[in-house]
Design a protein around this motif. Structure first.
Motif, short mmCIF file in Angstrom:
data_model
loop_
_atom_site.label_atom_id
_atom_site.label_comp_id
_atom_site.label_asym_id
_atom_site.label_seq_id
_atom_site.Cartn_x
_atom_site.Cartn_y
_atom_site.Cartn_z
N ALA A 114 11.44 -0.38 -3.36
CA ALA A 114 10.78 -0.37 -2.05
C ALA A 114 9.48 -1.16 -2.08
CB ALA A 114 10.53 1.06 -1.60
N VAL A 115 8.75 -1.08 -3.18
CA VAL A 115 7.51 -1.85 -3.33
C VAL A 115 7.80 -3.34 -3.18
CG1 VAL A 115 5.77 -2.59 -5.01
CG2 VAL A 115 6.25 -0.16 -4.71
N ASN A 116 8.83 -3.80 -3.85
CA ASN A 116 9.18 -5.22 -3.77
C ASN A 116 9.68 -5.60 -2.38
OD1 ASN A 116 9.13 -6.70 -6.63
ND2 ASN A 116 9.62 -4.55 -6.94
N THR A 169 15.92 4.90 3.62
CA THR A 169 16.96 5.41 2.72
C THR A 169 16.83 6.91 2.56
OG1 THR A 169 17.91 5.24 0.48
CG2 THR A 169 15.52 5.02 0.67
N SER A 170 17.93 7.55 2.20
CA SER A 170 17.91 8.99 1.91
C SER A 170 17.68 9.25 0.43
CB SER A 170 19.24 9.63 2.34
OG SER A 170 20.34 9.03 1.66
N HIS A 171 17.65 8.19 -0.38
CA HIS A 171 17.41 8.36 -1.81
C HIS A 171 15.96 8.76 -2.06
CE1 HIS A 171 21.29 6.85 -3.23
NE2 HIS A 171 21.20 5.89 -2.32
N LYS A 172 15.73 9.54 -3.10
CA LYS A 172 14.38 9.99 -3.44
C LYS A 172 13.61 8.86 -4.13
CE LYS A 172 15.76 14.83 -3.97
NZ LYS A 172 15.84 16.00 -4.89
N PRO A 173 12.29 8.79 -3.91
CA PRO A 173 11.49 7.70 -4.48
C PRO A 173 11.59 7.59 -6.00
CG PRO A 173 10.23 8.87 -2.81
CD PRO A 173 11.49 9.66 -3.03
N ASP A 174 11.63 8.73 -6.70
CA ASP A 174 11.63 8.69 -8.17
C ASP A 174 13.04 8.60 -8.76
OD1 ASP A 174 12.46 11.21 -7.48
OD2 ASP A 174 11.10 12.28 -8.84
N ALA A 234 14.61 0.85 -13.18
CA ALA A 234 13.67 0.89 -12.06
C ALA A 234 14.03 2.04 -11.14
CB ALA A 234 13.68 -0.43 -11.29
N THR A 235 13.05 2.48 -10.37
CA THR A 235 13.26 3.57 -9.41
C THR A 235 13.43 3.02 -8.00
OG1 THR A 235 10.91 3.85 -8.95
CG2 THR A 235 11.83 5.10 -10.81
N VAL A 236 13.87 3.88 -7.11
CA VAL A 236 14.00 3.51 -5.70
C VAL A 236 12.64 3.08 -5.14
CG1 VAL A 236 14.50 4.42 -3.39
CG2 VAL A 236 16.02 4.97 -5.31
N THR A 285 0.84 -1.20 0.00
CA THR A 285 0.00 0.00 0.00
C THR A 285 0.88 1.25 0.00
OG1 THR A 285 -0.07 0.10 2.42
CG2 THR A 285 -1.77 -1.23 1.32
N GLU A 286 0.27 2.39 -0.31
CA GLU A 286 1.00 3.66 -0.31
C GLU A 286 1.66 3.89 1.05
OE1 GLU A 286 1.60 6.00 -2.54
OE2 GLU A 286 0.12 5.86 -4.15
N GLU A 287 0.92 3.62 2.13
CA GLU A 287 1.45 3.86 3.47
C GLU A 287 2.64 2.96 3.77
OE1 GLU A 287 -1.69 3.24 2.71
OE2 GLU A 287 -2.63 5.20 3.03
N ARG A 288 2.55 1.70 3.40
CA ARG A 288 3.64 0.76 3.67
C ARG A 288 4.88 1.09 2.85
NH1 ARG A 288 -0.12 -4.76 3.69
NH2 ARG A 288 -1.04 -4.41 5.77
N VAL A 289 4.68 1.48 1.61
CA VAL A 289 5.82 1.84 0.76
C VAL A 289 6.48 3.12 1.29
CG1 VAL A 289 6.54 2.55 -1.55
CG2 VAL A 289 4.88 0.69 -1.27
N ARG A 290 5.65 4.07 1.71
CA ARG A 290 6.18 5.32 2.28
C ARG A 290 7.01 5.02 3.53
NH1 ARG A 290 1.61 7.72 3.38
NH2 ARG A 290 1.25 8.17 1.18
#
Length: 306
Positions: free
Chosen positions: A171-173, A122-127, A165-167, A111-116
């Motif tokens: 994180a989703v996986n 990490t300090s890396h940006k999601p995108d 792929a993005t960070v 879910t959005e909350e769990r991925v957030r």
């Protein structure tokens, strides 16, 4: 033009797609029809395929890319469970249903909350694209299609379909695998290899990180039960499927031929405290400092140190 057996058409066309020819023309023959009975039809279809000009579709040269939408599914958690348990039938040589989004086991719904929450690790940006954080280190002859050399800052191409792929996608996986946010640095380091597809991949973590997250380095380190070992290793498998496009029996033949360790992902940690006096850890052997942590992704194609 591709000449192939009819029971491995899917595998070979996926390979062609990964190399930039998504609509390759092919002719297939049977493994099971005796040669003389197969030759006439095979030769006729081969000659016809060779003599016909390529269609505009066949001339296209591009690597297939997955949909770019961030949201894969919307609904209740129960509906999401059903969605992620979907399978598709893979014909011969498997002739069995194979999970589309998972390793065949239930997953934690991302879910959005769990991925957030996962991204707090990490300090890396999601995108941010997954890129090489240093020049790639490979301890073997370079094997085409298995990652090749990577230079600092270049996007990582996840095998076998060479996707980026993005960070956030990593994180989703990690959420799906059951990882905790503190596991994400190791997962991102593993992702940097890009070569998680088949071949009985072994992931080894070296450095203080292993102790910090409670990885098992003692008796039974190959057994299930330790959350860090199990979920980090499993995430490697899920990334191969969801980021690299790996499908057993289609473009992942090595793992589908009895690769035991690939069933849940294999991740272990070096027991730094148990090294004989004077011995260097794997991190130091690969050019890092003793207090730096690294993840080594090992397979027949070489050792990728990140």
């Amino acid at each position: 033009m591709l000449v192939t057996f009819e029971d491995v058409v899917d595998m070979n066309t996926e390979t062609a797609r990964a190399h930039g020819t998504p609509n390759i023309r092919y002719v297939s023959s049977s493994r099971f029809v005796p040669g003389p009975e197969d030759v006439d039809s095979f030769v006729e279809s081969t000659l016809e395929a060779l003599m016909q000009p390529l269609t505009e579709k066949e001339k296209e040269s591009t690597t297939w890319a997955p949909p770019t939408s961030r949201v894969l599914f919307e609904g209740t958690l129960d509906e999401a469970d059903t969605f992620y348990q979907q399978t598709r039938h893979i014909p011969a040589p498997l002739n069995a249903p194979i999970a589309i989004y998972t390793d065949g086991f239930p997953v934690r719904i991302p879910t959005e909350e769990r991925v957030r929450e996962m991204l707090t690790g990490t300090s890396h940006k999601p995108d941010e694209l997954i890129t090489y954080q240093s020049d790639r280190v490979i301890r073997s002859a370079d094997i085409p299609g298995e990652g090749g050399e990577g230079k600092l800052g270049e996007p990582v191409r996840f095998q076998p379909l060479k996707r980026t792929a993005t960070v956030e996608q990593v994180a989703v996986n990690a959420v799906m695998a059951g990882c905790k946010p503190e596991h994400l640095p190791a997962v991102l380091a593993i992702a940097e290899s890009g070569s998680l597809n088949g071949d009985n991949v072994l992931i080894v973590v070296s450095g203080p990180f292993a102790k910090e997250v409670g990885m098992n380095t003692g008796n039974g380190f190959l057994d299930p039960g330790n959350p860090a070992n199990s979920t980090i290793g499993r995430c490697g498998q899920l990334m191969a499927i969801n980021l690299g496009g790996a499908v057993p029996g289609v473009n992942r033949m090595h793992a589908s031929m009895g690769g035991y360790f690939n069933r849940g992902g294999m991740c272990i940690a070096e027991n730094a405290d148990g090294l004989p006096e004077g011995w260097k850890g794997l991190n130091e052997e690969h050019g890092f400092k003793k207090d730096e942590s690294v993840a080594l992704v090992m397979g027949p194609s070489g050792i990728h140190t990140n």
